[in-house]
Scaffold this motif. Structure first.
Motif, PDB file in Angstrom:
ATOM      1  N   THR B  77       8.266 -28.923 141.866  1.00 10.25           N
ATOM      2  CA  THR B  77       8.628 -30.086 141.667  1.00 10.25           C
ATOM      3  C   THR B  77      10.098 -30.417 140.986  1.00 10.25           C
ATOM      4  O   THR B  77      10.213 -29.183 141.299  1.00 10.25           O
ATOM      5  N   ILE B  78      10.967 -31.096 140.389  1.00  8.89           N
ATOM      6  CA  ILE B  78      12.217 -31.228 140.288  1.00  8.89           C
ATOM      7  C   ILE B  78      12.140 -30.500 139.036  1.00  8.89           C
ATOM      8  O   ILE B  78      13.164 -30.029 138.586  1.00  8.89           O
ATOM      9  N   SER B  79      11.423 -29.988 138.319  1.00 16.82           N
ATOM     10  CA  SER B  79      11.382 -29.719 136.853  1.00 16.82           C
ATOM     11  C   SER B  79      11.354 -28.533 137.156  1.00 16.82           C
ATOM     12  O   SER B  79      11.497 -27.161 135.694  1.00 16.82           O
ATOM     13  N   GLY B  80      10.582 -27.967 137.929  1.00 18.13           N
ATOM     14  CA  GLY B  80      10.149 -26.111 137.811  1.00 18.13           C
ATOM     15  C   GLY B  80       9.127 -26.079 137.596  1.00 18.13           C
ATOM     16  O   GLY B  80       9.202 -24.962 136.160  1.00 18.13           O
ATOM     17  N   SER B  81       7.774 -26.388 137.349  1.00 13.12           N
ATOM     18  CA  SER B  81       6.951 -25.883 136.665  1.00 13.12           C
ATOM     19  C   SER B  81       6.557 -24.466 136.906  1.00 13.12           C
ATOM     20  O   SER B  81       6.688 -24.160 137.661  1.00 13.12           O
ATOM     21  N   ARG B  82       5.984 -24.105 135.607  1.00 12.58           N
ATOM     22  CA  ARG B  82       5.898 -22.310 135.449  1.00 12.58           C
ATOM     23  C   ARG B  82       4.148 -22.442 136.046  1.00 12.58           C
ATOM     24  O   ARG B  82       3.258 -22.009 135.343  1.00 12.58           O
ATOM     25  N   PHE B  83       3.757 -22.426 137.263  1.00 11.87           N
ATOM     26  CA  PHE B  83       2.891 -22.579 138.175  1.00 11.87           C
ATOM     27  C   PHE B  83       3.187 -20.463 138.838  1.00 11.87           C
ATOM     28  O   PHE B  83       4.175 -20.539 139.077  1.00 11.87           O
ATOM     29  N   PRO B  84       1.753 -20.017 138.825  1.00 10.00           N
ATOM     30  CA  PRO B  84       1.784 -18.884 140.242  1.00 10.00           C
ATOM     31  C   PRO B  84       2.482 -19.792 141.160  1.00 10.00           C
ATOM     32  O   PRO B  84       2.522 -21.293 141.308  1.00 10.00           O
ATOM     33  N   LEU B  85       2.888 -18.790 142.088  1.00  6.61           N
ATOM     34  CA  LEU B  85       3.433 -18.882 143.841  1.00  6.61           C
ATOM     35  C   LEU B  85       2.226 -19.602 144.582  1.00  6.61           C
ATOM     36  O   LEU B  85       1.384 -19.317 144.348  1.00  6.61           O
ATOM     37  N   TYR B  99      -0.688 -17.591 156.477  1.00  9.59           N
ATOM     38  CA  TYR B  99      -1.682 -18.609 155.162  1.00  9.59           C
ATOM     39  C   TYR B  99      -2.549 -19.561 155.137  1.00  9.59           C
ATOM     40  O   TYR B  99      -3.355 -20.544 155.109  1.00  9.59           O
ATOM     41  N   ARG B 100      -1.058 -20.475 156.176  1.00  7.75           N
ATOM     42  CA  ARG B 100      -1.492 -22.011 156.500  1.00  7.75           C
ATOM     43  C   ARG B 100      -3.115 -22.505 157.616  1.00  7.75           C
ATOM     44  O   ARG B 100      -3.423 -23.328 156.629  1.00  7.75           O
ATOM     45  N   VAL B 196      -9.677 -16.838 138.653  1.00  2.00           N
ATOM     46  CA  VAL B 196      -9.333 -16.433 139.846  1.00  2.00           C
ATOM     47  C   VAL B 196      -9.762 -15.732 140.210  1.00  2.00           C
ATOM     48  O   VAL B 196     -10.075 -15.260 140.718  1.00  2.00           O
ATOM     49  N   THR B 197      -9.238 -14.892 138.745  1.00  3.56           N
ATOM     50  CA  THR B 197      -8.966 -13.308 139.338  1.00  3.56           C
ATOM     51  C   THR B 197     -10.437 -12.255 139.026  1.00  3.56           C
ATOM     52  O   THR B 197     -10.955 -11.294 140.497  1.00  3.56           O
ATOM     53  N   GLU B 198     -11.025 -12.561 138.590  1.00  3.30           N
ATOM     54  CA  GLU B 198     -12.156 -12.204 138.081  1.00  3.30           C
ATOM     55  C   GLU B 198     -13.201 -12.256 139.762  1.00  3.30           C
ATOM     56  O   GLU B 198     -13.941 -12.066 140.363  1.00  3.30           O
ATOM     57  N   GLU B 228      -4.194 -10.306 145.260  1.00  2.67           N
ATOM     58  CA  GLU B 228      -2.674 -11.561 144.673  1.00  2.67           C
ATOM     59  C   GLU B 228      -2.458 -12.953 145.832  1.00  2.67           C
ATOM     60  O   GLU B 228      -2.433 -13.844 145.074  1.00  2.67           O
ATOM     61  N   MET B 229      -2.607 -12.660 146.166  1.00  2.00           N
ATOM     62  CA  MET B 229      -1.891 -13.738 147.856  1.00  2.00           C
ATOM     63  C   MET B 229      -3.490 -14.358 147.544  1.00  2.00           C
ATOM     64  O   MET B 229      -3.331 -15.391 147.898  1.00  2.00           O
ATOM     65  N   ALA B 230      -4.748 -14.027 147.578  1.00  4.41           N
ATOM     66  CA  ALA B 230      -6.076 -14.212 147.727  1.00  4.41           C
ATOM     67  C   ALA B 230      -5.898 -15.064 146.639  1.00  4.41           C
ATOM     68  O   ALA B 230      -6.558 -16.713 146.917  1.00  4.41           O
ATOM     69  N   GLU B 231      -5.322 -14.889 145.710  1.00  2.00           N
ATOM     70  CA  GLU B 231      -5.483 -16.104 143.988  1.00  2.00           C
ATOM     71  C   GLU B 231      -4.498 -16.772 144.418  1.00  2.00           C
ATOM     72  O   GLU B 231      -5.061 -17.974 143.234  1.00  2.00           O
ATOM     73  N   ARG B 232      -3.518 -16.712 144.594  1.00  2.00           N
ATOM     74  CA  ARG B 232      -2.352 -17.427 144.315  1.00  2.00           C
ATOM     75  C   ARG B 232      -2.395 -18.825 145.905  1.00  2.00           C
ATOM     76  O   ARG B 232      -2.934 -19.973 145.476  1.00  2.00           O
ATOM     77  N   MET B 233      -3.905 -18.168 147.011  1.00  2.00           N
ATOM     78  CA  MET B 233      -4.159 -19.198 147.634  1.00  2.00           C
ATOM     79  C   MET B 233      -5.342 -20.357 147.262  1.00  2.00           C
ATOM     80  O   MET B 233      -5.690 -21.637 147.386  1.00  2.00           O
ATOM     81  N   THR B 234      -6.367 -19.614 145.949  1.00  2.00           N
ATOM     82  CA  THR B 234      -7.394 -20.124 145.856  1.00  2.00           C
ATOM     83  C   THR B 234      -6.376 -21.366 144.870  1.00  2.00           C
ATOM     84  O   THR B 234      -7.113 -22.108 144.246  1.00  2.00           O
ATOM     85  N   PHE B 235      -5.926 -20.567 143.910  1.00  2.00           N
ATOM     86  CA  PHE B 235      -5.059 -21.147 142.960  1.00  2.00           C
ATOM     87  C   PHE B 235      -4.746 -22.655 142.801  1.00  2.00           C
ATOM     88  O   PHE B 235      -4.531 -23.259 143.265  1.00  2.00           O
TER      89      PHE B 235
END
Ligand code: HEM
Ligand code: SF4
Lengths: 63, 408
Positions: B77-85, B99-100, B196-198, B228-235
């Protein structure tokens, strides 16, 4: 007629297959695995339509 | 490295316009002035707006990188939203590839087709909730809940999470960064990540056969995925799945209210659904822009781009380019070919596109079958407050002839 699918360009939109499932075949990730294929008689229009639908322009038709 | 090396320069702020019409017009002006240009706004970035140029940039991932450069801020995003990776969207090859593959298999055309009955079920249930009254607010009662239910049920989240999740993603995308709504959504995102973590932990040694289990038990390049990557991919899957399909459905339902001739044709000729869906995507792309970062100095369309420069690619503008689409201003229900870039292009092309088309179609079909005479109350329509990234409608109150519930 023959179709050539550039599998390097294919990114799996599956539009070719939606339009012409009789001509184009997908692998189980949804990418085109057709590579080169002789189009069976009667399916020429569908083959052309499938090639035109591809957003990556990965399919060429040899008339 | 002075600003003057980056030419041509335009005065374009993608956040400045508040309506779809104004944002579309701003893009038309940018594209007609120059399909590739630099703007000093929003930290300074390149703007790519012509169809061919947008497609080329999407495909050239080696120059137009999606990788994060600031760990706290999103690169796409051009404004750099604060999301997890965002995984896999903010990875470049080779890391991206493994991952893809996992998501591509889970969301392939064949796999997505297996979710069609669930999309139909949720569309039917939502219409049941309004049909006896003869009125309802289509966004909150149908358009928004169905994609959220389909995605979150498939992943395996309990129903009690669905509303919180979908609101968090919707508000984070719909509101500009200086609004209270955005800050509330950013806070809610933290709760989403905790849930997501839970749920990921609950499946770590328990394969429950749901989408979350497929992610948690995935192998990436021969090794088990990390937590950690499983959580990010779920998100990322939730984020991709909940607010985009709904934006498309809202645009299509408003369009058919404003254009009775298109509604009549779809009712009479169901074969038109395939081209019509592509035309809705071209004219009303839910994801309107994506950002990239230049990986190494290059010249693109005659412009000198430097490593680290930020770039905004415009899906919306590419679809309005008359060089690629004759009569680009008009909605042509049977347009073909229609190689729009609403799902992107190149390697990051949306893997959820098959599920998105199915869910969209099931909702639209249920509406046209059960409440074909729906009318939207124009005076009460509310647009998303900002059309820079995601564009759609927040409120579409409607009236229609009442009918019977269908039940389970
Ligand atoms: C109409 C609905 C949708 C639209 C318009 C849309 C649009 C897009 C676009 C334009 C991209 C490319 C982004 C980029 O290049 O940076 C993308 C990527 C992605 N989308 Fe979608 N999307 C939709 C629905 C979905 C759904 C339903 C899911 C999942 C259930 C999903 C998951 C993803 C993921 C995981 C990526 C990243 C892929 C990668 O980096 O390889 N999307 N989407
Ligand atoms: S439409 Fe093009 S990119 Fe998509 S599967 Fe077919 S060949 Fe591949």
């Amino acid at each position: 007629m023959r179709v050539h699918v550039d599998v390097e360009k294919c990114t799996g939109h599956a539009r070719c297959w939606s339009v012409a499932p009789e001509v184009y075949e997908l692998d189980d990730l949804g990418y085109n695995v057709t590579a080169v294929k002789d189009v069976p008689p009667g399916l020429e229009d569908l083959a052309r339509k499938g090639a035109l639908a591809c957003p990556e322009q990965a399919i060429t038709v040899e008339e | 490295m002075g600003e003057s090396t980056r030419t041509p320069e335009l005065d374009f702020d993608v956040y400045a316009t508040q309506t779809m019409t104004a944002n579309n017009a701003a893009w038309d002006e940018v594209r007609t002035t120059c399909p590739v240009a630099w703007t000093p706004h929003n930290g300074g970035h390149w703007v790519i707006s012509g169809y061919e140029e947008v497609a080329e940039a999407f495909r050239d991932w080696e120059v137009f990188s999606s990788a994060r450069t600031d760990p706290a801020r999103s690169s796409i995003t051009i404004s750099g939203s604060r999301f997890p990776l965002l995984v896999p969207e903010e990875l470049d090859p080779p890391a991206w590839h493994g991952y893809r593959r996992v998501l591509a298999a889970m969301l392939s055309p064949q796999a997505a087709e297996r979710l069609r009955p669930r999309a139909r079920y949720w569309a039917r249930t939502c219409i049941d909730g309004m049909i006896e009254a003869g009125r309802g607010e289509l966004v909150s009662e149908l358009i928004f809940p169905v994609p959220a239910a389909v995605t979150l049920e498939w992943l395996g989240f309990p129903e009690s999470d669905w509303t919180t999740f979908s609101h968090a993603f919707h508000d984070a995308a719909a509101f500009p960064h200086d609004t209270p709504e955005y800050h509330a959504a950013a806070a809610a995102t933290v709760d989403v990540m905790r849930r997501v973590t839970e749920e990921v932990e609950a499946r770590w040694s328990d394969d429950r056969g749901d989408g979350l289990s497929a992610i948690v038990h995935a192998e990436v390049e021969g090794e088990r995925i990390t937590q950690e990557m499983a959580e990010r991919m779920t998100f990322m899957t939730i984020g991709g799945g909940v607010d985009t399909t709904s934006a498309l459905t809202s645009a299509a339902l408003l369009h058919l209210h404003q254009h009775p001739e298109d509604r009549a044709r779809l009712l009479a000729e169901p074969d038109l659904w395939d081209p019509a869906t592509e035309e809705f995507l071209r004219v009303y792309p839910p994801a309107r822009t994506h950002a990239r970062t230049i990986a190494h100095d290059t010249e693109f369309a005659g412009c000198p781009m430097k490593a680290g420069d930020r770039v905004l690619l415009s899906e919306i503008s590419s679809g309005r380019d008359p060089d690629a689409f004759p009569d680009a201003d008009r909605f042509v229900i049977d347009r073909f070919p229609n190689r729009h870039l609403a799902f992107g292009a190149g390697i990051h092309r949306c893997p959820g596109s098959h599920l998105a088309r199915i869910t969209f179609h099931e909702v639209m079909h249920e509406v046209l079958e059960r409440i074909p005479d729906y009318r939207i109350v124009d005076a009460e329509v509310v647009e998303y407050p900002n059309w820079s990234m995601i564009g759609g409608w927040a409120k579409l109150p409607a009236e229609f002839t009442p009918g019977p519930r269908l039940g389970d």
